[in-house]
Scaffold this active site. Structure first.
Site, PDB file in Angstrom:
ATOM      1  N   ASP A  50       0.852  -1.187   0.000  1.00  0.00           N
ATOM      2  CA  ASP A  50       0.000   0.000   0.000  1.00  0.00           C
ATOM      3  C   ASP A  50       0.892   1.244   0.000  1.00  0.00           C
ATOM      4  O   ASP A  50       1.896   1.310   0.724  1.00  0.00           O
ATOM      5  CB  ASP A  50      -0.917   0.002   1.223  1.00  0.00           C
ATOM      6  CG  ASP A  50      -2.060   0.978   1.066  1.00  0.00           C
ATOM      7  OD1 ASP A  50      -3.217   0.538   0.954  1.00  0.00           O
ATOM      8  OD2 ASP A  50      -1.797   2.209   1.040  1.00  0.00           O
ATOM      9  N   ILE A  51       0.531   2.245  -0.794  1.00  0.00           N
ATOM     10  CA  ILE A  51       1.342   3.459  -0.918  1.00  0.00           C
ATOM     11  C   ILE A  51       1.302   4.294   0.369  1.00  0.00           C
ATOM     12  O   ILE A  51       2.209   5.096   0.618  1.00  0.00           O
ATOM     13  CB  ILE A  51       0.854   4.290  -2.137  1.00  0.00           C
ATOM     14  CG1 ILE A  51       1.942   5.204  -2.652  1.00  0.00           C
ATOM     15  CG2 ILE A  51      -0.416   5.052  -1.815  1.00  0.00           C
ATOM     16  CD1 ILE A  51       1.626   5.833  -4.013  1.00  0.00           C
ATOM     17  N   ASN A  93     -13.023  -3.079   2.100  1.00  0.00           N
ATOM     18  CA  ASN A  93     -13.920  -1.944   2.279  1.00  0.00           C
ATOM     19  C   ASN A  93     -14.863  -1.889   1.077  1.00  0.00           C
ATOM     20  O   ASN A  93     -14.414  -2.021  -0.065  1.00  0.00           O
ATOM     21  CB  ASN A  93     -13.126  -0.629   2.365  1.00  0.00           C
ATOM     22  CG  ASN A  93     -12.271  -0.563   3.624  1.00  0.00           C
ATOM     23  OD1 ASN A  93     -12.694  -1.005   4.685  1.00  0.00           O
ATOM     24  ND2 ASN A  93     -11.074  -0.018   3.502  1.00  0.00           N
ATOM     25  N   VAL A 122     -10.853   2.989  -4.112  1.00  0.00           N
ATOM     26  CA  VAL A 122     -10.467   2.424  -5.416  1.00  0.00           C
ATOM     27  C   VAL A 122     -11.462   1.313  -5.736  1.00  0.00           C
ATOM     28  O   VAL A 122     -11.622   0.360  -4.957  1.00  0.00           O
ATOM     29  CB  VAL A 122      -9.028   1.870  -5.391  1.00  0.00           C
ATOM     30  CG1 VAL A 122      -8.672   1.270  -6.749  1.00  0.00           C
ATOM     31  CG2 VAL A 122      -8.032   2.970  -5.022  1.00  0.00           C
ATOM     32  N   HIS A 174     -10.045  -5.149  -3.464  1.00  0.00           N
ATOM     33  CA  HIS A 174      -8.702  -5.385  -2.933  1.00  0.00           C
ATOM     34  C   HIS A 174      -8.840  -5.795  -1.475  1.00  0.00           C
ATOM     35  O   HIS A 174      -9.612  -5.219  -0.720  1.00  0.00           O
ATOM     36  CB  HIS A 174      -7.817  -4.140  -3.061  1.00  0.00           C
ATOM     37  CG  HIS A 174      -8.480  -2.872  -2.656  1.00  0.00           C
ATOM     38  ND1 HIS A 174      -9.386  -2.209  -3.455  1.00  0.00           N
ATOM     39  CD2 HIS A 174      -8.393  -2.138  -1.519  1.00  0.00           C
ATOM     40  CE1 HIS A 174      -9.823  -1.137  -2.840  1.00  0.00           C
ATOM     41  NE2 HIS A 174      -9.240  -1.066  -1.654  1.00  0.00           N
ATOM     42  N   HIS A 198      -7.107  -5.809   1.958  1.00  0.00           N
ATOM     43  CA  HIS A 198      -6.022  -5.236   2.765  1.00  0.00           C
ATOM     44  C   HIS A 198      -5.501  -6.319   3.712  1.00  0.00           C
ATOM     45  O   HIS A 198      -6.302  -7.016   4.356  1.00  0.00           O
ATOM     46  CB  HIS A 198      -6.532  -4.089   3.647  1.00  0.00           C
ATOM     47  CG  HIS A 198      -7.001  -2.873   2.917  1.00  0.00           C
ATOM     48  ND1 HIS A 198      -6.231  -1.733   2.803  1.00  0.00           N
ATOM     49  CD2 HIS A 198      -8.170  -2.596   2.297  1.00  0.00           C
ATOM     50  CE1 HIS A 198      -6.911  -0.799   2.151  1.00  0.00           C
ATOM     51  NE2 HIS A 198      -8.095  -1.303   1.827  1.00  0.00           N
TER      52      HIS A 198
HETATM   53  P1  5GP Z   1      -9.672   1.542  -0.012  1.00  0.00           P
HETATM   54  O1  5GP Z   1      -9.736   2.862   0.709  1.00  0.00           O
HETATM   55  O2  5GP Z   1     -10.335   1.613  -1.372  1.00  0.00           O
HETATM   56  O3  5GP Z   1     -10.146   0.369   0.795  1.00  0.00           O
HETATM   57  O4  5GP Z   1      -8.127   1.255  -0.234  1.00  0.00           O
HETATM   58  C1  5GP Z   1      -7.394   1.807  -1.284  1.00  0.00           C
HETATM   59  C2  5GP Z   1      -5.949   1.716  -0.876  1.00  0.00           C
HETATM   60  O5  5GP Z   1      -5.151   1.928  -2.027  1.00  0.00           O
HETATM   61  C3  5GP Z   1      -5.537   2.770   0.149  1.00  0.00           C
HETATM   62  O6  5GP Z   1      -5.059   2.132   1.326  1.00  0.00           O
HETATM   63  C4  5GP Z   1      -4.462   3.574  -0.568  1.00  0.00           C
HETATM   64  O7  5GP Z   1      -3.412   3.968   0.288  1.00  0.00           O
HETATM   65  C5  5GP Z   1      -4.002   2.624  -1.659  1.00  0.00           C
HETATM   66  N1  5GP Z   1      -3.515   3.296  -2.852  1.00  0.00           N
HETATM   67  C6  5GP Z   1      -4.108   4.355  -3.478  1.00  0.00           C
HETATM   68  N2  5GP Z   1      -3.396   4.694  -4.568  1.00  0.00           N
HETATM   69  C7  5GP Z   1      -2.340   3.817  -4.631  1.00  0.00           C
HETATM   70  C8  5GP Z   1      -1.244   3.677  -5.544  1.00  0.00           C
HETATM   71  O8  5GP Z   1      -1.096   4.401  -6.534  1.00  0.00           O
HETATM   72  N3  5GP Z   1      -0.346   2.698  -5.266  1.00  0.00           N
HETATM   73  C9  5GP Z   1      -0.482   1.864  -4.185  1.00  0.00           C
HETATM   74  N4  5GP Z   1       0.474   0.941  -4.022  1.00  0.00           N
HETATM   75  N5  5GP Z   1      -1.500   1.982  -3.317  1.00  0.00           N
HETATM   76  C10 5GP Z   1      -2.419   2.939  -3.535  1.00  0.00           C
END
Ligand code: 5GP
Ligand code: ZN
Length: 114
Positions: free
Chosen positions: A30-31, A87, A96, A100, A102
């Site tokens: 995760d970034i 999520n 996103v 995915h 986590h």
């Molecule tokens: P969500 O909030 O949809 O459950 O999780 C999306 C996750 O994607 C977040 O934890 C966010 O930090 C991660 N994320 C967003 N953009 C990028 C990216 O460009 N690269 C990576 N490796 N992770 C990302």
């Protein structure tokens, strides 16, 4: 899906710290990590949310969880513990829209989550 961030990472057009890949799933760091280990496991197939899963995806989702367990074990968290989270949609904080899983580990994780 051309306009999806995670499809672009899977295709290699956006770099990410890949930690695992096979025919069905890709895992990368995760970034914005929320724990010492924070990886995302994504299916190569574009599926926007858990609401969009078909019965034919059952094996795929199972392989996502088995990959989570394998990565947790590889990083030494098999016994200490780790958390797996999907999520879904706005109130859960999905940002996103390509499913995915986590995988978080390496610190005490509170419950209930925020
Ligand atoms: P969500 O909030 O949809 O459950 O999780 C999306 C996750 O994607 C977040 O934890 C966010 O930090 C991660 N994320 C967003 N953009 C990028 C990216 O460009 N690269 C990576 N490796 N992770 C990302
Ligand atoms: Zn996608």
């Amino acid at each position: 899906m051309t306009d999806c961030l995670f499809c672009k990472i899977i295709a290699g057009s956006i770099p990410a710290g890949l930690v695992y890949q096979d025919d069905a799933v890709v895992a990368f760091k995760d970034i914005n990590p929320q724990a010492p280990l924070h990886v995302l496991i994504v299916p190569r197939k574009h599926i926007p949310t858990l609401n969009d899963l078909d019965p034919e995806d059952d094996r795929l989702v199972g392989s996502m969880f088995r990959t989570a367990a394998a990565l947790a074990k590889e990083h030494g968290y098999e016994t200490r513990g780790y958390r797996t989270v999907f999520n879904t949609n706005r109130e859960a904080g999905q940002t996103v829209f390509h499913i995915h899983l986590h995988v978080l580990a390496g610190r005490g994780l509170t419950w209930p989550p925020g």
